[in-house]
Scaffold this motif. Structure first.
Motif, PDB file in Angstrom:
ATOM      1  N   ARG A  22       0.382  39.200 -24.349  1.00 25.18           N
ATOM      2  CA  ARG A  22       0.250  39.773 -25.688  1.00 25.18           C
ATOM      3  C   ARG A  22      -0.140  38.699 -26.692  1.00 25.18           C
ATOM      4  NH1 ARG A  22       5.633  43.370 -25.639  1.00 25.18           N
ATOM      5  NH2 ARG A  22       4.835  45.091 -24.415  1.00 25.18           N
ATOM      6  N   SER A  23       0.497  37.533 -26.556  1.00 29.89           N
ATOM      7  CA  SER A  23       0.170  36.428 -27.456  1.00 29.89           C
ATOM      8  C   SER A  23      -1.304  36.065 -27.331  1.00 29.89           C
ATOM      9  CB  SER A  23       1.045  35.215 -27.132  1.00 29.89           C
ATOM     10  OG  SER A  23       0.696  34.119 -27.937  1.00 29.89           O
ATOM     11  N   HIS A  24      -1.795  36.032 -26.113  1.00 29.14           N
ATOM     12  CA  HIS A  24      -3.209  35.724 -25.883  1.00 29.14           C
ATOM     13  C   HIS A  24      -4.101  36.784 -26.525  1.00 29.14           C
ATOM     14  CE1 HIS A  24      -6.819  34.293 -23.916  1.00 29.14           C
ATOM     15  NE2 HIS A  24      -7.022  35.504 -23.468  1.00 29.14           N
ATOM     16  N   GLU A  25      -3.733  38.051 -26.367  1.00 28.20           N
ATOM     17  CA  GLU A  25      -4.525  39.132 -26.961  1.00 28.20           C
ATOM     18  C   GLU A  25      -4.524  39.033 -28.485  1.00 28.20           C
ATOM     19  OE1 GLU A  25      -6.506  41.424 -25.500  1.00 28.20           O
ATOM     20  OE2 GLU A  25      -6.089  40.310 -23.669  1.00 28.20           O
ATOM     21  N   VAL A  26      -3.389  38.693 -29.067  1.00 27.07           N
ATOM     22  CA  VAL A  26      -3.312  38.558 -30.522  1.00 27.07           C
ATOM     23  C   VAL A  26      -4.165  37.377 -30.984  1.00 27.07           C
ATOM     24  CG1 VAL A  26      -1.746  38.148 -32.466  1.00 27.07           C
ATOM     25  CG2 VAL A  26      -1.060  39.699 -30.637  1.00 27.07           C
ATOM     26  N   GLN A  27      -4.145  36.282 -30.204  1.00 25.03           N
ATOM     27  CA  GLN A  27      -5.000  35.132 -30.533  1.00 25.03           C
ATOM     28  C   GLN A  27      -6.476  35.509 -30.456  1.00 25.03           C
ATOM     29  OE1 GLN A  27      -3.798  31.956 -27.943  1.00 25.03           O
ATOM     30  NE2 GLN A  27      -1.798  31.748 -28.924  1.00 25.03           N
ATOM     31  N   ARG A  28      -6.834  36.311 -29.458  1.00 25.04           N
ATOM     32  CA  ARG A  28      -8.231  36.764 -29.356  1.00 25.04           C
ATOM     33  C   ARG A  28      -8.613  37.589 -30.577  1.00 25.04           C
ATOM     34  NH1 ARG A  28      -9.339  39.755 -24.108  1.00 25.04           N
ATOM     35  NH2 ARG A  28     -11.388  39.814 -25.031  1.00 25.04           N
ATOM     36  N   LEU A  29      -7.702  38.411 -31.063  1.00 25.74           N
ATOM     37  CA  LEU A  29      -7.954  39.188 -32.279  1.00 25.74           C
ATOM     38  C   LEU A  29      -8.198  38.247 -33.457  1.00 25.74           C
ATOM     39  CD1 LEU A  29      -8.058  41.788 -33.966  1.00 25.74           C
ATOM     40  CD2 LEU A  29      -5.551  41.651 -34.123  1.00 25.74           C
ATOM     41  N   ALA A  30      -7.401  37.192 -33.570  1.00 25.35           N
ATOM     42  CA  ALA A  30      -7.588  36.221 -34.654  1.00 25.35           C
ATOM     43  C   ALA A  30      -8.974  35.593 -34.583  1.00 25.35           C
ATOM     44  CB  ALA A  30      -6.512  35.143 -34.596  1.00 25.35           C
ATOM     45  N   TRP A  31      -9.443  35.268 -33.389  1.00 26.06           N
ATOM     46  CA  TRP A  31     -10.773  34.657 -33.264  1.00 26.06           C
ATOM     47  C   TRP A  31     -11.872  35.648 -33.594  1.00 26.06           C
ATOM     48  CZ3 TRP A  31     -11.075  29.904 -34.029  1.00 26.06           C
ATOM     49  CH2 TRP A  31     -10.068  29.043 -33.602  1.00 26.06           C
ATOM     50  N   ARG A  32     -11.651  36.934 -33.293  1.00 26.67           N
ATOM     51  CA  ARG A  32     -12.651  37.942 -33.681  1.00 26.67           C
ATOM     52  C   ARG A  32     -12.700  38.087 -35.200  1.00 26.67           C
ATOM     53  NH1 ARG A  32     -10.489  40.969 -29.157  1.00 26.67           N
ATOM     54  NH2 ARG A  32      -9.492  42.392 -30.609  1.00 26.67           N
ATOM     55  N   ILE A  33     -11.530  38.016 -35.842  1.00 23.98           N
ATOM     56  CA  ILE A  33     -11.509  38.078 -37.306  1.00 23.98           C
ATOM     57  C   ILE A  33     -12.209  36.842 -37.870  1.00 23.98           C
ATOM     58  CG2 ILE A  33     -10.036  38.105 -39.350  1.00 23.98           C
ATOM     59  CD1 ILE A  33      -7.933  39.593 -37.630  1.00 23.98           C
TER      60      ILE A  33
END
Length: 103
Positions: A22-33
């Motif tokens: 989940r942490s990795h997925e949230v980090q990926r969201l941050a990079w997309r933003i």
């Protein structure tokens, strides 16, 4: 209409592997933003080049005013996105920390 009391929710049990994912997925969201922030920067640079400062007529002034209004709105959105990146990254750290606490 009566409102009944709801039982207290049980705290979730965290699986450390699931939280890391989940942490990795949230980090990926941050990079997309962050990619959206970069795109906003590119559009702002294009707007600055498109201002046609040599166009001195009333139409030119109106054009520059319109461009400035849009650039201002885009800059505000860009700042919000930039703040969101920091918040989402902080959340990704909290997700992994909560998984280490256990039940």
């Amino acid at each position: 209409m009566s409102v009944g009391l709801m039982p207290a929710a049980q705290p979730p049990v965290f699986d450390s592997l699931e939280c890391a994912s989940r942490s990795h997925e949230v980090q990926r969201l941050a990079w997309r933003i962050k990619a959206c922030v970069d795109q906003a920067d590119a559009v702002l640079a294009t707007l600055r080049r498109a201002q046609l400062d040599h166009w001195l007529s009333p139409a030119g002034r109106a054009y520059r005013t319109t461009i400035a209004v849009h650039a201002s709105a885009l800059m505000s959105a860009r700042e919000s996105l930039d703040s969101a990146v920091a918040l989402v990254l902080r959340h990704s750290q909290n997700v992994s920390v909560s998984g280490e606490r256990g039940p």
